[in-house]
Design a protein around this motif. Structure first.
Motif, PDB file in Angstrom:
ATOM      1  N   HIS A   1       0.821  -1.226   0.000  1.00 19.24           N
ATOM      2  CA  HIS A   1       0.000   0.000   0.000  1.00 19.24           C
ATOM      3  C   HIS A   1       0.850   1.269   0.000  1.00 19.24           C
ATOM      4  O   HIS A   1       0.578   2.214   0.747  1.00 19.24           O
ATOM      5  N   VAL A   2       1.869   1.270  -0.873  1.00 14.82           N
ATOM      6  CA  VAL A   2       2.736   2.437  -1.036  1.00 14.82           C
ATOM      7  C   VAL A   2       2.474   3.037  -2.413  1.00 14.82           C
ATOM      8  O   VAL A   2       2.373   2.309  -3.405  1.00 14.82           O
ATOM      9  N   ASP A   3       2.355   4.362  -2.490  1.00 12.20           N
ATOM     10  CA  ASP A   3       2.163   5.029  -3.774  1.00 12.20           C
ATOM     11  C   ASP A   3       3.318   4.701  -4.714  1.00 12.20           C
ATOM     12  O   ASP A   3       4.461   4.512  -4.279  1.00 12.20           O
ATOM     13  N   LEU A   4       3.003   4.679  -6.010  1.00  9.96           N
ATOM     14  CA  LEU A   4       3.944   4.145  -6.992  1.00  9.96           C
ATOM     15  C   LEU A   4       4.100   5.086  -8.176  1.00  9.96           C
ATOM     16  O   LEU A   4       3.117   5.527  -8.770  1.00  9.96           O
ATOM     17  N   ALA A   5       5.346   5.414  -8.506  1.00  6.57           N
ATOM     18  CA  ALA A   5       5.671   6.113  -9.751  1.00  6.57           C
ATOM     19  C   ALA A   5       6.239   5.058 -10.688  1.00  6.57           C
ATOM     20  O   ALA A   5       7.286   4.469 -10.403  1.00  6.57           O
ATOM     21  N   LEU A   6       5.552   4.807 -11.798  1.00  4.47           N
ATOM     22  CA  LEU A   6       5.816   3.604 -12.592  1.00  4.47           C
ATOM     23  C   LEU A   6       6.383   3.920 -13.969  1.00  4.47           C
ATOM     24  O   LEU A   6       5.709   4.485 -14.833  1.00  4.47           O
ATOM     25  N   SER A   7       7.647   3.552 -14.145  1.00  5.57           N
ATOM     26  CA  SER A   7       8.287   3.633 -15.461  1.00  5.57           C
ATOM     27  C   SER A   7       8.186   2.295 -16.186  1.00  5.57           C
ATOM     28  O   SER A   7       8.311   2.242 -17.410  1.00  5.57           O
ATOM     29  N   ASN A   8       7.952   1.223 -15.438  1.00  4.35           N
ATOM     30  CA  ASN A   8       7.887  -0.121 -16.008  1.00  4.35           C
ATOM     31  C   ASN A   8       6.544  -0.345 -16.699  1.00  4.35           C
ATOM     32  O   ASN A   8       5.564  -0.745 -16.076  1.00  4.35           O
ATOM     33  N   LYS A   9       6.501  -0.085 -18.001  1.00  4.57           N
ATOM     34  CA  LYS A   9       5.234  -0.149 -18.734  1.00  4.57           C
ATOM     35  C   LYS A   9       4.753  -1.577 -18.933  1.00  4.57           C
ATOM     36  O   LYS A   9       3.553  -1.824 -19.106  1.00  4.57           O
ATOM     37  N   GLU A  10       5.675  -2.547 -18.888  1.00  4.72           N
ATOM     38  CA  GLU A  10       5.272  -3.946 -19.074  1.00  4.72           C
ATOM     39  C   GLU A  10       4.306  -4.402 -17.985  1.00  4.72           C
ATOM     40  O   GLU A  10       3.446  -5.247 -18.235  1.00  4.72           O
ATOM     41  N   SER A  11       4.445  -3.844 -16.775  1.00  4.94           N
ATOM     42  CA  SER A  11       3.502  -4.171 -15.694  1.00  4.94           C
ATOM     43  C   SER A  11       2.070  -3.863 -16.119  1.00  4.94           C
ATOM     44  O   SER A  11       1.146  -4.651 -15.881  1.00  4.94           O
ATOM     45  N   ILE A  12       1.894  -2.698 -16.746  1.00  2.38           N
ATOM     46  CA  ILE A  12       0.559  -2.289 -17.168  1.00  2.38           C
ATOM     47  C   ILE A  12       0.082  -3.109 -18.364  1.00  2.38           C
ATOM     48  O   ILE A  12      -1.085  -3.504 -18.438  1.00  2.38           O
ATOM     49  N   VAL A  13       0.970  -3.410 -19.290  1.00  2.00           N
ATOM     50  CA  VAL A  13       0.589  -4.174 -20.488  1.00  2.00           C
ATOM     51  C   VAL A  13       0.071  -5.555 -20.111  1.00  2.00           C
ATOM     52  O   VAL A  13      -0.914  -6.036 -20.671  1.00  2.00           O
ATOM     53  N   VAL A  14       0.717  -6.214 -19.153  1.00  2.00           N
ATOM     54  CA  VAL A  14       0.314  -7.587 -18.807  1.00  2.00           C
ATOM     55  C   VAL A  14      -0.689  -7.651 -17.657  1.00  2.00           C
ATOM     56  O   VAL A  14      -1.407  -8.634 -17.528  1.00  2.00           O
ATOM     57  N   ALA A  15      -0.742  -6.597 -16.828  1.00  2.00           N
ATOM     58  CA  ALA A  15      -1.592  -6.686 -15.630  1.00  2.00           C
ATOM     59  C   ALA A  15      -2.284  -5.375 -15.281  1.00  2.00           C
ATOM     60  O   ALA A  15      -2.659  -5.153 -14.135  1.00  2.00           O
ATOM     61  N   GLY A  16      -2.485  -4.521 -16.284  1.00  2.00           N
ATOM     62  CA  GLY A  16      -3.133  -3.236 -16.020  1.00  2.00           C
ATOM     63  C   GLY A  16      -4.503  -3.377 -15.387  1.00  2.00           C
ATOM     64  O   GLY A  16      -4.883  -2.598 -14.503  1.00  2.00           O
ATOM     65  N   TRP A  17      -5.260  -4.386 -15.820  1.00  2.00           N
ATOM     66  CA  TRP A  17      -6.602  -4.631 -15.283  1.00  2.00           C
ATOM     67  C   TRP A  17      -6.563  -4.865 -13.772  1.00  2.00           C
ATOM     68  O   TRP A  17      -7.467  -4.432 -13.045  1.00  2.00           O
ATOM     69  N   TYR A  18      -5.524  -5.545 -13.300  1.00  2.00           N
ATOM     70  CA  TYR A  18      -5.384  -5.824 -11.864  1.00  2.00           C
ATOM     71  C   TYR A  18      -4.800  -4.626 -11.119  1.00  2.00           C
ATOM     72  O   TYR A  18      -5.321  -4.216 -10.069  1.00  2.00           O
ATOM     73  N   ILE A  19      -3.733  -4.054 -11.651  1.00  2.00           N
ATOM     74  CA  ILE A  19      -2.990  -2.997 -10.957  1.00  2.00           C
ATOM     75  C   ILE A  19      -3.846  -1.782 -10.669  1.00  2.00           C
ATOM     76  O   ILE A  19      -3.907  -1.291  -9.537  1.00  2.00           O
ATOM     77  N   LEU A  20      -4.533  -1.279 -11.702  1.00  2.00           N
ATOM     78  CA  LEU A  20      -5.312  -0.056 -11.515  1.00  2.00           C
ATOM     79  C   LEU A  20      -6.557  -0.295 -10.655  1.00  2.00           C
ATOM     80  O   LEU A  20      -6.949   0.567  -9.864  1.00  2.00           O
ATOM     81  N   ALA A  21      -7.167  -1.482 -10.763  1.00  2.00           N
ATOM     82  CA  ALA A  21      -8.336  -1.805  -9.924  1.00  2.00           C
ATOM     83  C   ALA A  21      -7.921  -1.921  -8.465  1.00  2.00           C
ATOM     84  O   ALA A  21      -8.601  -1.413  -7.562  1.00  2.00           O
ATOM     85  N   TYR A  22      -6.798  -2.590  -8.216  1.00  2.00           N
ATOM     86  CA  TYR A  22      -6.291  -2.736  -6.841  1.00  2.00           C
ATOM     87  C   TYR A  22      -5.942  -1.374  -6.254  1.00  2.00           C
ATOM     88  O   TYR A  22      -6.260  -1.080  -5.096  1.00  2.00           O
ATOM     89  N   ALA A  23      -5.297  -0.540  -7.041  1.00  2.00           N
ATOM     90  CA  ALA A  23      -4.897   0.791  -6.568  1.00  2.00           C
ATOM     91  C   ALA A  23      -6.118   1.633  -6.203  1.00  2.00           C
ATOM     92  O   ALA A  23      -6.136   2.297  -5.158  1.00  2.00           O
ATOM     93  N   ARG A  24      -7.129   1.605  -7.063  1.00  2.00           N
ATOM     94  CA  ARG A  24      -8.352   2.380  -6.773  1.00  2.00           C
ATOM     95  C   ARG A  24      -9.039   1.873  -5.511  1.00  2.00           C
ATOM     96  O   ARG A  24      -9.474   2.658  -4.670  1.00  2.00           O
TER      97      ARG A  24
END
Length: 362
Positions: free
Chosen positions: A101-124
């Motif tokens: 639960h730490v805020d994230l500045a993300l340069s690693n775009k592959e995280s979003i390409v493969v798991a954007g659906w999970y990452i952004l939903a979890y963050a919200r």
């Protein structure tokens, strides 16, 4: 995001990582933790220079005092994690930041390409900020802070087209690894530079924009100068550009300061033209729209895994430069998609795709 004073930089020895170190000093932040992989000498040097208390070496854990990204983040207790790791390997770091639960500045775009659906939903769901470190998306984020959603008609990201946009297939076949790892406008790491020259990077950036801004109203414009980074079209017909020199100082500074950073005057620039042509039809960019429409969440994994394998084969001279996108497209056609519902599914399918992409290419 509260007041930032403590950073944990993952991938500290890379291009974005070292630039983040410099900006952290300028902004008066403490670097409380870091990770590195192969470049152990630079990693140890940066730890010593910046008096970084906690570190993790992902290739040989004996070179750090933490054994995992999770342990590093738990012990360092940063206000913000900067993930500048390259490739699919960066997903583990992204998840460690999120799950702590730490805020994230993300340069690693592959995280979003493969798991954007999970990452952004979890963050919200958990109130975690995920801010992009990317010239297009950070500028878009900044532009959209001042525009109301109902007023925005389209969003645009730009691409230089890389060095080889108008080259023939015969010319592309002769491109060497050393040539493909340099860019006409940007100074970046080797993998992202190759992705930029094949336009896979632009494919990934469209997918990122879809997840970050929750819209499919995304277009790609060709700016060979890389001075225009993004634009928004308002419903009243107003077109607003974001312009600056092609360096990462602004995107990194804005992301790690929650957009309070002021871009130095010497980095400001104006484009010589604002008549830009669309690039949506270019083959790798077209794939981004397929990934956005993919309900299984597996196509992004196929494209990313096949790309990483293709680049390794290209480096080993087992694949020509012009075959990189052919290799990826072959994997997209021949590897059956599957429903991805968990993080475990992502890792399992990624392994399968890497093996299958080689099998189906032979």
């Amino acid at each position: 995001m509260g007041k930032i004073s403590k950073l944990c930089i993952l991938g500290i020895t890379g291009s974005v990582g070292t630039q983040t170190v410099a900006l952290a000093k300028e902004l008066g932040y403490r670097i409380v933790g870091c990770s590195f992989h192969n470049n152990k000498e630079l990693g140890q040097k940066l730890i010593k220079q910046n008096k970084i208390k906690y570190s993790f070496c992902s290739s040989e854990t004996r070179h750090g005092n933490c054994k995992s990204f999770d342990e590093l983040i738990k012990k360092a207790k940063p206000d913000l994690v900067v993930n500048s790791i390259i490739g699919f390997a960066g997903l583990k770091a992204t998840l460690a930041a999120l799950h702590n639960h730490v805020d994230l500045a993300l340069s690693n775009k592959e995280s979003i390409v493969v798991a954007g659906w999970y990452i952004l939903a979890y963050a919200r769901k958990h109130g975690i900020k995920v801010l992009p470190i990317d010239s297009e998306h950070t500028n878009l984020y900044y532009q959209l802070l001042t525009a109301k959603d109902k007023d925005v008609n389209q969003i645009y990201i730009t691409g230089s087209g890389g060095k080889y946009l108008h080259k023939s297939k015969a010319e592309l076949a002769k491109v060497t690894y050393e040539e493909a790892t340099s860019h006409k406008n940007w100074t970046m790491g080797k993998k992202i530079t190759i992705d930029s020259n094949t336009l896979i990077n632009k494919c990934f950036e469209v997918v990122e924009a879809y997840y970050y801004f929750n819209t499919k109203r995304i277009n790609v414009l060709h700016d060979p100068t890389s001075i225009i980074h993004s634009a928004i079209l308002l419903n009243n017909g107003q077109f607003i550009y974001a312009e600056s020199k092609p360096v990462m100082t602004g995107p990194i500074g804005w992301a790690i300061s929650d957009f309070s950073y002021k871009l130095p005057k010497q980095l400001e620039a104006k484009a010589t033209t604002n008549v830009l042509k669309k690039m949506n039809h270019v083959r790798p960019i077209k794939w981004a729209y397929d990934i956005m429409d993919d309900k299984t969440h597996s196509l992004g994994i196929i494209v990313n895994a096949a790309d990483e394998v293709a680049i390794k084969l290209f480096k080993a001279k087992m694949l020509k430069f012009n075959q990189i996108t052919d290799y990826i497209e072959n994997a997209m056609k021949k590897i059956k998609r599957r429903n991805i519902k968990t993080i475990e599914d992502i890792y399992e399918f990624d392994k399968e795709v890497r093996l299958a992409s080689i099998k189906y290419w032979k």
